[in-house]
Design a protein around this motif. Structure first.
Motif, PDB file in Angstrom:
ATOM      1  N   ARG A 130       0.852  -1.185   0.000  1.00  0.00           N
ATOM      2  CA  ARG A 130       0.000   0.000   0.000  1.00  0.00           C
ATOM      3  C   ARG A 130       0.889   1.237   0.000  1.00  0.00           C
ATOM      4  N   GLY A 131       0.562   2.216  -0.867  1.00  0.00           N
ATOM      5  CA  GLY A 131       1.391   3.415  -0.953  1.00  0.00           C
ATOM      6  C   GLY A 131       2.818   3.101  -1.341  1.00  0.00           C
ATOM      7  N   ASP A 187      -4.892   3.541  -8.640  1.00  0.00           N
ATOM      8  CA  ASP A 187      -4.565   3.242 -10.031  1.00  0.00           C
ATOM      9  C   ASP A 187      -4.955   1.806 -10.376  1.00  0.00           C
ATOM     10  N   VAL A 188      -4.530   0.878  -9.532  1.00  0.00           N
ATOM     11  CA  VAL A 188      -4.776  -0.540  -9.788  1.00  0.00           C
ATOM     12  C   VAL A 188      -6.274  -0.822  -9.892  1.00  0.00           C
ATOM     13  N   ARG A 193      -5.285   1.598 -18.582  1.00  0.00           N
ATOM     14  CA  ARG A 193      -4.899   1.043 -19.882  1.00  0.00           C
ATOM     15  C   ARG A 193      -4.030   2.021 -20.670  1.00  0.00           C
ATOM     16  N   ALA A 194      -4.408   3.276 -20.718  1.00  0.00           N
ATOM     17  CA  ALA A 194      -3.624   4.258 -21.480  1.00  0.00           C
ATOM     18  C   ALA A 194      -2.224   4.393 -20.893  1.00  0.00           C
ATOM     19  N   ARG A 195      -2.127   4.348 -19.585  1.00  0.00           N
ATOM     20  CA  ARG A 195      -0.820   4.458 -18.932  1.00  0.00           C
ATOM     21  C   ARG A 195       0.054   3.239 -19.253  1.00  0.00           C
ATOM     22  N   ALA A 213      -8.690  -9.301  -5.634  1.00  0.00           N
ATOM     23  CA  ALA A 213      -9.469  -8.554  -6.624  1.00  0.00           C
ATOM     24  C   ALA A 213      -8.662  -7.407  -7.221  1.00  0.00           C
ATOM     25  N   ASP A 214      -7.736  -6.835  -6.444  1.00  0.00           N
ATOM     26  CA  ASP A 214      -6.883  -5.770  -6.987  1.00  0.00           C
ATOM     27  C   ASP A 214      -6.052  -6.298  -8.150  1.00  0.00           C
ATOM     28  N   LEU A 215      -5.435  -7.454  -7.953  1.00  0.00           N
ATOM     29  CA  LEU A 215      -4.597  -8.016  -9.004  1.00  0.00           C
ATOM     30  C   LEU A 215      -5.430  -8.566 -10.159  1.00  0.00           C
ATOM     31  N   ASP A 216      -6.626  -9.061  -9.868  1.00  0.00           N
ATOM     32  CA  ASP A 216      -7.511  -9.516 -10.945  1.00  0.00           C
ATOM     33  C   ASP A 216      -7.782  -8.374 -11.921  1.00  0.00           C
TER      34      ASP A 216
END
Length: 451
Positions: A130-131, A187-188, A193-195, A213-216
């Motif tokens: 985190r952070g 962000d996650v 996508r653009a980044r 779910a963050d990584l999904d």
């Protein structure tokens, strides 16, 4: 259209701890790699064991794997089977390992890449980010990893939990913290996508994650960017692989793993890891009915090796014949070494001895638990001499079960638990034992009650 295959170069055999149905390779010749690429599973692991090597040897092994992999992929493409590889350098969730050595070699041999991502989160073992700060959750408290025993590792020590600073430290300033791209939780969980499409030049990126779910969500966007031609490399712990592979539930539930035990017979446990958590887990295991402690006194190893080996194998055989499970563990005393090379050489001698024990255990063994990452790699590659094995699932969060092939000359179909040194609470090793040996525990408990 090219098929996609997730190819994991794993610096010890514990990276499969969140997936199932896939192959673990202890050999990486072109023929073996081609077989794994064509296997039906969406991913496979190459067990390089580089965490047990010095940096030069780790680089050489990684280079050899990459060269063979490049040729295997090229040969398949020439035969009309093009494969788009997603390359992962899997390492420890507590930041120990040869970074950036391994990612540098992979980039040089199999690049160019637009970016490489550091994703150390491993939720099953309480590792979150985190952070851009990486934490271990210890007794409900979030501890920055630089404050833990892992940061004081004599080979892979570090001073920073803030990942950009960790990158600058490990790269010797080649990648300054200010140039590290930070993907924070917002962000996650949002639209990046653009980044992702704008990344170039093997940019170094660090990724937050608090839950699967963050990584999904992150991986869905990565794969979309990859579909538009972007090439990414990953340095990660195991949880990223769960999201990349998107596998269904494992076929046998964790608490039903006794179904794999050969004939319901007792097994053996081999403990090589020396981290504090392993020692706590070992103490709890040895309180379980049916366990028989067999200590390997490493101080005697240089001068009494042959005698010790004969003694331990005789005692292990006697324990097995009596219905007990031998727990073979190295002495827990802390040793100091003149330098890293001396420490690694000593570790190799101890591991060689443990592998001789595994090769001499009773052929009727019901199961085997291997505790420790490097110990487990050596167990598969040398103790059991497996070219490959298949992960059937996890017996506990973060602890995989593999099986020897049916044609193994000594232990056909033997289930082997790969139990990392730093995973689980104090009772986890005992719980894995109980799940594999319920009948043996019950019998021994009844016998002790009668006596």
């Amino acid at each position: 259209m090219a098929a996609t295959k997730i190819i994991v170069l794993d610096d010890d055999p514990t990276g499969s701890q969140t997936v199932h149905g896939c192959l673990l390779l202890t050999r990486w010749d072109e023929a073996t790699l081609r077989e794994a690429i064509l296997d039906e599973s969406p991913l496979f692991f190459v067990l390089t064991n580089t965490r047990g090597m010095d940096a030069a040897r780790a680089a050489a092994v990684t280079r050899e794997v990459c060269g063979n992999l490049s040729r295997a992929l090229g040969a398949l493409a020439a035969r009309g089977h093009p494969v788009n590889p997603i390359l992962v350098s899997r390492s420890d969730s507590t930041l120990r390992g040869h970074y950036p050595v391994e990612t540098d070699v992979i980039a040089a041999e199999l690049g160019p890449f637009d970016a490489h991502f550091l994703v150390p989160a491993f939720f099953e073992a309480g590792r979150i980010t985190r952070g851009s700060v990486h934490y271990l959750v210890v007794d409900g408290r979030e501890v920055p990893v630089h404050e833990t025993e892992f940061a004081r590792d004599s080979v892979f020590g570090y001073r920073h939990s803030f990942l950009p600073d960790y990158v600058e430290e490990k790269t010797g300033g080649r990648i300054p913290a200010s140039r590290v791209e930070r993907f924070l939780l917002a962000d996650v969980r949002g639209d990046i996508r653009a980044r992702l499409l704008a990344l170039e030049g093997n940019a170094c990126c660090v990724v937050d994650a608090e839950k699967q779910a963050d990584l999904d969500h992150f991986c869905r966007q990565l794969q979309a960017a990859a579909g538009e031609g972007r090439r990414f490399l990953f340095r990660s712990a195991a949880s990223l692989l769960t999201s990349l592979a998107a596998l269904p539930p494992q076929p046998v539930a964790p608490d039903a793993m006794a179904a794999y035990v050969r004939g319901g017979r007792p097994g053996a446990v081999v403990v090589g890891s020396h981290v504090r958590k392993t020692t706590e887990q070992l103490e709890a295991l040895l309180r379980e009915p049916g366990t028989v402690p067999l200590e390997v006194d490493v101080d005697r190893l240089e001068r009494e090796r042959a005698t010790m080996l004969e003694e331990i194998l005789e005692r292990a055989a006697a324990a097995h014949a009596a219905g007990g499970t031998a727990v073979i563990y190295t002495s827990r005393t802390e040793r100091t070494f003149a330098d890293t090379a001396v420490r690694l050489a000593f570790g190799e001698r101890v591991s060689d001895f443990l592998m001789d024990i595994i090769r001499g255990l009773p052929e009727s063994l019901g199961f085997l638990i291997s505790k420790g990452g490097i110990t487990s790699n050596d167990t598969l590659a040398r103790g059991l001499a497996l070219r490959s094995s298949r992960v059937v699932g996890q017996i506990l969060p973060g602890c995989s079960v593999v099986r020897c092939p049916a044609d193994h000359p000594r232990y056909p179909d033997l289930p082997v638990v790969i139990f990392p040194g730093n995973v689980g609470d104090a009772g986890a090793l005992a719980e894995a034992y109980r799940r594999l040996a319920p009948a043996a525990v019950a019998r021994q408990g009844a016998r002790e009650a009668r006596n």
